[in-house]
Design an enzyme around this catalytic site. Structure first.
Site, PDB file in Angstrom:
ATOM      1  N   ASP A  92       3.698  -3.373   9.269  1.00 54.52           N
ATOM      2  CA  ASP A  92       4.920  -3.328  10.047  1.00 54.52           C
ATOM      3  C   ASP A  92       6.118  -2.882   9.135  1.00 54.52           C
ATOM      4  O   ASP A  92       7.073  -2.761   9.537  1.00 54.52           O
ATOM      5  CB  ASP A  92       5.215  -4.832  10.480  1.00 54.52           C
TER       6      ASP A  92
ATOM      7  N   GLU B  72      14.557  12.617 -13.480  1.00 48.30           N
ATOM      8  CA  GLU B  72      13.497  13.071 -14.166  1.00 48.30           C
ATOM      9  C   GLU B  72      12.093  12.692 -13.553  1.00 48.30           C
ATOM     10  O   GLU B  72      11.126  12.625 -14.355  1.00 48.30           O
ATOM     11  CB  GLU B  72      13.488  12.577 -15.673  1.00 48.30           C
TER      12      GLU B  72
ATOM     13  N   THR C 249      10.517   9.873 -12.576  1.00 51.02           N
ATOM     14  CA  THR C 249       9.765   8.927 -13.551  1.00 51.02           C
ATOM     15  C   THR C 249       9.356   7.772 -12.712  1.00 51.02           C
ATOM     16  O   THR C 249       8.676   6.742 -13.155  1.00 51.02           O
ATOM     17  CB  THR C 249      10.623   8.481 -14.655  1.00 51.02           C
ATOM     18  N   GLY C 250       9.678   7.583 -11.191  1.00 49.01           N
ATOM     19  CA  GLY C 250       8.866   6.765 -10.510  1.00 49.01           C
ATOM     20  C   GLY C 250       7.626   6.323 -10.377  1.00 49.01           C
ATOM     21  O   GLY C 250       6.862   5.436 -11.028  1.00 49.01           O
TER      22      GLY C 250
ATOM     23  N   LYS D 197       4.918  22.223 -10.570  1.00 51.91           N
ATOM     24  CA  LYS D 197       6.166  22.034 -11.257  1.00 51.91           C
ATOM     25  C   LYS D 197       6.234  22.092 -12.494  1.00 51.91           C
ATOM     26  O   LYS D 197       5.270  21.512 -13.055  1.00 51.91           O
ATOM     27  CB  LYS D 197       6.703  20.525 -10.839  1.00 51.91           C
TER      28      LYS D 197
ATOM     29  N   GLY E 157       0.884  -1.102  -0.100  1.00 54.04           N
ATOM     30  CA  GLY E 157       0.025   0.019  -0.083  1.00 54.04           C
ATOM     31  C   GLY E 157       0.904   1.415  -0.023  1.00 54.04           C
ATOM     32  O   GLY E 157       0.412   2.207   0.698  1.00 54.04           O
TER      33      GLY E 157
ATOM     34  N   VAL F 266       1.773 -10.010   5.169  1.00 59.69           N
ATOM     35  CA  VAL F 266       1.521 -11.472   4.431  1.00 59.69           C
ATOM     36  C   VAL F 266       2.868 -12.027   4.955  1.00 59.69           C
ATOM     37  O   VAL F 266       4.070 -11.751   4.685  1.00 59.69           O
ATOM     38  CB  VAL F 266       1.681 -11.114   2.904  1.00 59.69           C
TER      39      VAL F 266
ATOM     40  N   ALA G   3       8.270  14.400  -6.782  1.00 53.58           N
ATOM     41  CA  ALA G   3       8.058  15.199  -8.006  1.00 53.58           C
ATOM     42  C   ALA G   3       7.640  14.389  -8.826  1.00 53.58           C
ATOM     43  O   ALA G   3       7.924  13.157  -8.896  1.00 53.58           O
ATOM     44  CB  ALA G   3       9.487  15.704  -8.367  1.00 53.58           C
TER      45      ALA G   3
HETATM   46  C1  LIG Z   1      15.440   7.815  -3.493  1.00 52.92           C
HETATM   47  C2  LIG Z   1      14.324   7.809  -4.350  1.00 52.92           C
HETATM   48  C3  LIG Z   1      13.727   9.277  -4.638  1.00 52.92           C
HETATM   49  C4  LIG Z   1      12.501   9.022  -5.330  1.00 52.92           C
HETATM   50  N1  LIG Z   1      12.006  10.115  -6.078  1.00 52.92           N
HETATM   51  C5  LIG Z   1      10.869  10.059  -6.638  1.00 52.92           C
HETATM   52  C6  LIG Z   1      10.260  11.275  -7.342  1.00 52.92           C
HETATM   53  O1  LIG Z   1      10.808  12.627  -6.889  1.00 52.92           O
HETATM   54  N2  LIG Z   1       9.348  11.125  -7.951  1.00 52.92           N
HETATM   55  C7  LIG Z   1       8.627   9.909  -8.437  1.00 52.92           C
HETATM   56  O2  LIG Z   1       7.837   9.891  -9.282  1.00 52.92           O
HETATM   57  N3  LIG Z   1       9.082   8.947  -7.861  1.00 52.92           N
HETATM   58  C8  LIG Z   1      10.239   8.771  -7.245  1.00 52.92           C
HETATM   59  N4  LIG Z   1      10.649   7.576  -6.510  1.00 52.92           N
HETATM   60  C9  LIG Z   1       9.979   6.492  -6.742  1.00 52.92           C
HETATM   61  C10 LIG Z   1       8.953   6.567  -5.901  1.00 52.92           C
HETATM   62  O3  LIG Z   1       9.217   6.438  -4.579  1.00 52.92           O
HETATM   63  C11 LIG Z   1       8.015   5.019  -5.780  1.00 52.92           C
HETATM   64  O4  LIG Z   1       7.958   4.978  -7.228  1.00 52.92           O
HETATM   65  C12 LIG Z   1       6.987   5.005  -5.282  1.00 52.92           C
HETATM   66  O5  LIG Z   1       6.887   5.364  -3.926  1.00 52.92           O
HETATM   67  C13 LIG Z   1       6.080   3.722  -5.465  1.00 52.92           C
HETATM   68  O6  LIG Z   1       6.857   2.872  -4.063  1.00 52.92           O
HETATM   69  P1  LIG Z   1       6.119   1.466  -3.888  1.00 52.92           P
HETATM   70  O7  LIG Z   1       4.685   1.827  -3.499  1.00 52.92           O
HETATM   71  O8  LIG Z   1       6.538   0.597  -5.003  1.00 52.92           O
HETATM   72  O9  LIG Z   1       6.943   0.923  -2.827  1.00 52.92           O
HETATM   73  P2  LIG Z   1       6.946   1.249  -1.146  1.00 52.92           P
HETATM   74  O10 LIG Z   1       6.308   2.459  -0.614  1.00 52.92           O
HETATM   75  O11 LIG Z   1       8.151   0.810  -0.477  1.00 52.92           O
HETATM   76  O12 LIG Z   1       5.638   0.231  -0.562  1.00 52.92           O
HETATM   77  C14 LIG Z   1       5.601  -0.896  -0.227  1.00 52.92           C
HETATM   78  C15 LIG Z   1       4.459  -1.422   0.420  1.00 52.92           C
HETATM   79  O13 LIG Z   1       4.606  -2.848   0.268  1.00 52.92           O
HETATM   80  C16 LIG Z   1       3.969  -3.173   1.717  1.00 52.92           C
HETATM   81  N5  LIG Z   1       4.597  -4.419   2.095  1.00 52.92           N
HETATM   82  C17 LIG Z   1       6.046  -4.791   2.107  1.00 52.92           C
HETATM   83  N6  LIG Z   1       5.991  -6.190   2.660  1.00 52.92           N
HETATM   84  C18 LIG Z   1       4.707  -6.767   2.965  1.00 52.92           C
HETATM   85  C19 LIG Z   1       4.164  -7.569   3.257  1.00 52.92           C
HETATM   86  N7  LIG Z   1       4.840  -8.743   3.915  1.00 52.92           N
HETATM   87  N8  LIG Z   1       2.780  -7.877   3.523  1.00 52.92           N
HETATM   88  C20 LIG Z   1       1.990  -6.716   3.414  1.00 52.92           C
HETATM   89  N9  LIG Z   1       2.556  -5.827   2.828  1.00 52.92           N
HETATM   90  C21 LIG Z   1       3.851  -5.711   2.459  1.00 52.92           C
HETATM   91  C22 LIG Z   1       4.449  -2.018   2.534  1.00 52.92           C
HETATM   92  O14 LIG Z   1       3.858  -2.155   3.857  1.00 52.92           O
HETATM   93  C23 LIG Z   1       3.919  -0.908   1.933  1.00 52.92           C
HETATM   94  O15 LIG Z   1       2.956  -0.639   1.859  1.00 52.92           O
HETATM   95  C24 LIG Z   1      11.776   7.739  -5.628  1.00 52.92           C
HETATM   96  C25 LIG Z   1      12.508   6.620  -5.043  1.00 52.92           C
HETATM   97  C26 LIG Z   1      13.601   6.620  -4.623  1.00 52.92           C
HETATM   98  C27 LIG Z   1      14.223   5.440  -4.132  1.00 52.92           C
END
Ligand SMILES: Cc1cc2nc3c(=O)[nH]c(=O)nc-3n(C[C@H](O)[C@H](O)[C@H](O)COP(=O)(O)OP(=O)(O)OC[C@H]3O[C@@H](n4cnc5c(N)ncnc54)[C@H](O)[C@@H]3O)c2cc1C
Length: 539
Positions: free
Chosen positions: A43, A345, A347-348, A80, A11, A184, A52
């Site tokens: 957790d 840029e 793009t995440g 932006k 999430g 999980v 951004a």
């Molecule tokens: C240094 C850095 C800078 C960034 N800057 C930008 C930016 O400026 N612009 C941009 O667009 N993107 C940026 N990004 C990318 C962006 O942070 C991610 O693309 C975005 O936050 C998506 O993250 P996520 O949801 O994939 O992962 P996370 O935010 O890590 O979420 C993971 C989820 O999985 C859950 N989870 C994990 N294990 C379990 C389990 N066993 N059971 C149940 N749930 C679990 C966690 O609780 C959490 O809810 C950046 C990333 C980094 C590393």
């Protein structure tokens, strides 16, 4: 058609963007075709960086039905309009913009060529867009009242990514997405090798037809369960850490809110500066092979100034690369579990957004999912490499030689073969719109995707310029002084003075009367506090 069950695991921003978007796209008009649930661990914290965005965020917000003002209030958002690159060329206070708006004189745009034929005395971006000057004056891209300033200015947002995920969670659950706050602990596999269900610490067994792995770098389903490999791309982008810090405005308010992201090159990477409504966010993206965590922290504090000394900092580890395939069996990886390219840029979130769109478009309502997965994987891989090349280019064109890091990124083996093919081609013929029809350049290898692709998929990735087209390439190429020597050869050294298009000059003459300062717009429209300006600020 039977209603399909979809379970999103994770999430963070990726999980909640997928949940809200898929619900809006697939269950619209009261017709429910997919039952969507999301389980997230109480957790494991979200990564919490990603402030951004790029303008395509507006599409996903529109489909979900989010009001812009409400959105900005909820996520501490600001506008932006561009990215400003500082010290990337020589490291001597050089700067250029990559603006979102670009004036086009005609469908076959010749503005780039005109600039090359001039004496280049005005930066390229300022000749094709009003936004560099609008940004330098810290003006908002919106008026406080009715808009009467010509065609709209294209913009994206800076935002608090944690609050964005919370906001999407609230919207999606109100519309029927089932939310489980549970960890999980195990995955139940079906006999045919698909995922049957996930088991939680709270004792639940959550079944679905399709699973979306949004567990971030943990990649619980794709990596740990389905054993799908990771294609490492760190030979082209060396950075693997970010030292992040927040500068609250009640601690230090510089007296303005910049309507753009700043990316300033430092000794072993670059630092982002992202202004929100209550703080500025900084992150020094650097390479641990060239700089220790302690030195990175020292450098970012020195960059920010004395007031940063008492502020907390945090180290975020990351890896650049992608899952061999983003869709395998009945599981799709979205967000960091599917891949990541460093955030130069922004793009995440875009890649999570795109994956959600593509999943909606290729949603597996019927049994034969192989062709859908093949197309999905191909589109995601194409876009990944398109972004990788583009970001790689920012480093490869530097003239900096002041540190080991900058000397290393200039080495020929640090450039992707696709980027090399493009740059070689453009040294013979300056870039133009036609090059973005299908970017297959002479000299490019015909090897398959690093993932090997699926049967029948034996082409290198194709850059469709869907995110970075001619406008973006020209902004970076000419910002980095590309073709300077070639232009002397092609057009001689005695060239006419550069001119700004009349449309842009006229717009800029009006801008100060039409566009309010960005901070004033945020105060008037969103209720951002009027912070006292810190003494000795960098205004
Ligand atoms: C240094 C850095 C800078 C960034 N800057 C930008 C930016 O400026 N612009 C941009 O667009 N993107 C940026 N990004 C990318 C962006 O942070 C991610 O693309 C975005 O936050 C998506 O993250 P996520 O949801 O994939 O992962 P996370 O935010 O890590 O979420 C993971 C989820 O999985 C859950 N989870 C994990 N294990 C379990 C389990 N066993 N059971 C149940 N749930 C679990 C966690 O609780 C959490 O809810 C950046 C990333 C980094 C590393």
């Amino acid at each position: 058609m039977a209603v399909k069950k979809l379970l999103i695991v994770g999430g963070g921003s990726a999980g909640w963007m997928a949940a809200a978007y898929l619900d809006a796209a697939l269950n619209r008009g009261g017709r429910r075709t997919v039952d969507i649930s999301l389980v997230e661990s109480p957790d494991v914290p979200r990564i919490g960086v990603g402030e951004a965005t790029v303008p395509s965020i507006n599409h996903i917000l529109a489909v979900i039905g989010i009001d812009e003002i409400e959105f900005l209030k909820r996520v501490d958002g600001t506008f932006k309009q561009a990215i400003k690159y500082v010290n990337w060329l020589d490291g001597q206070s050089d700067a250029y913009y990559h603006p979102f708006n670009r004036f086009q004189s005609s469908p076959v745009d010749r503005t780039g060529r005109k600039w090359l034929m001039s004496d280049r005395s005005i930066p390229f971006a300022a000749t094709v867009s009003a936004q560099p000057v609008i940004c330098e004056h810290n003006l908002a891209p919106r008026m406080a009242g009715h808009w009467d300033f010509g065609p709209p200015l294209v913009y994206a947002y800076h935002m608090n990514a944690l609050r964005f995920a919370d906001y999407l969670c609230e919207l999606a659950t109100a519309r029927g997405v089932q939310h489980y706050l549970d960890h999980v602990v195990a995955v139940d596999m079906a006999e045919n090798g698909d995922i049957a269900a996930v088991m939680t610490k709270g004792g639940k067994r959550l079944e679905a037809d399709l699973f979306v792995d949004c567990t971030g770098f943990t990649s619980l389903l794709m990596e740990k369960e389905l054993d799908v490999g990771w294609v490492d791309c760190s030979q082209w982008l060396l950075c693997d850490r970010a030292t992040t810090m927040h500068v609250p405005y009640d601690h230090h308010y510089p007296g303005y809110v910049r309507p753009y992201t700043t990316a300033t090159a430092l000794s072993a990477g670059w630092v982002w500066e992202i202004p929100l409504q209550d703080k500025r966010s900084l992150g020094y993206v650097h390479s641990s092979a060239f700089l220790s965590d302690e030195d990175a922290e020292r450098e970012v504090r020195a960059f920010e100034g004395q007031h940063a000394e008492s502020l907390d900092s945090r180290i975020v580890h990351f890896k650049v690369g992608h899952r061999e395939k983003a869709w395998v069996r009945n599981c799709v990886a979205i967000g960091l579990s599917g891949g990541f390219i460093e955030p130069l840029e922004s793009t995440g979130l875009y890649l999570s957004d795109l994956a959600s769109l593509m999943l909606a478009e290729h949603f597996p309502y019927h049994d034969d999912t192989t062709p859908l997965a093949l197309r999905f994987n191909r589109i995601m891989a194409n876009r990944f490499y398109e972004i990788l090349d583009f970001i790689n280019m920012h480093y490869c064109l530097t003239r900096r030689t002041d540190t080991d890091f900058w000397r290393e990124v200039r080495r020929p083996e640090r450039m992707t073969d696709r980027l090399r093919a493009k740059l070689d081609y453009w040294r013979i013929k300056a870039p133009s719109v036609a090059d973005f029809e299908d970017q297959w350049f002479p000299g490019q290898t015909e090897s398959p995707l690093p993932s090997g692709g699926l049967p029948g998929d034996h082409r290198s990735s194709i850059d469709t310029a869907s995110i970075f087209g001619i406008d973006s390439y020209e902004a970076i190429l000419y910002g980095m002084d590309f073709l300077a020597a070639e232009c002397d050869d092609w057009f001689g050294k005695d060239r006419p003075a550069t001119r700004v298009a009349k449309t842009i000059a006229d717009r800029l003459a009006l801008a100060p009367r039409k566009l309010p300062p960005h901070d004033l717009w945020l105060q008037r429209v969103l209720g951002m506090p009027d912070y006292p300006v810190a003494s000795g600020s960098k205004v």
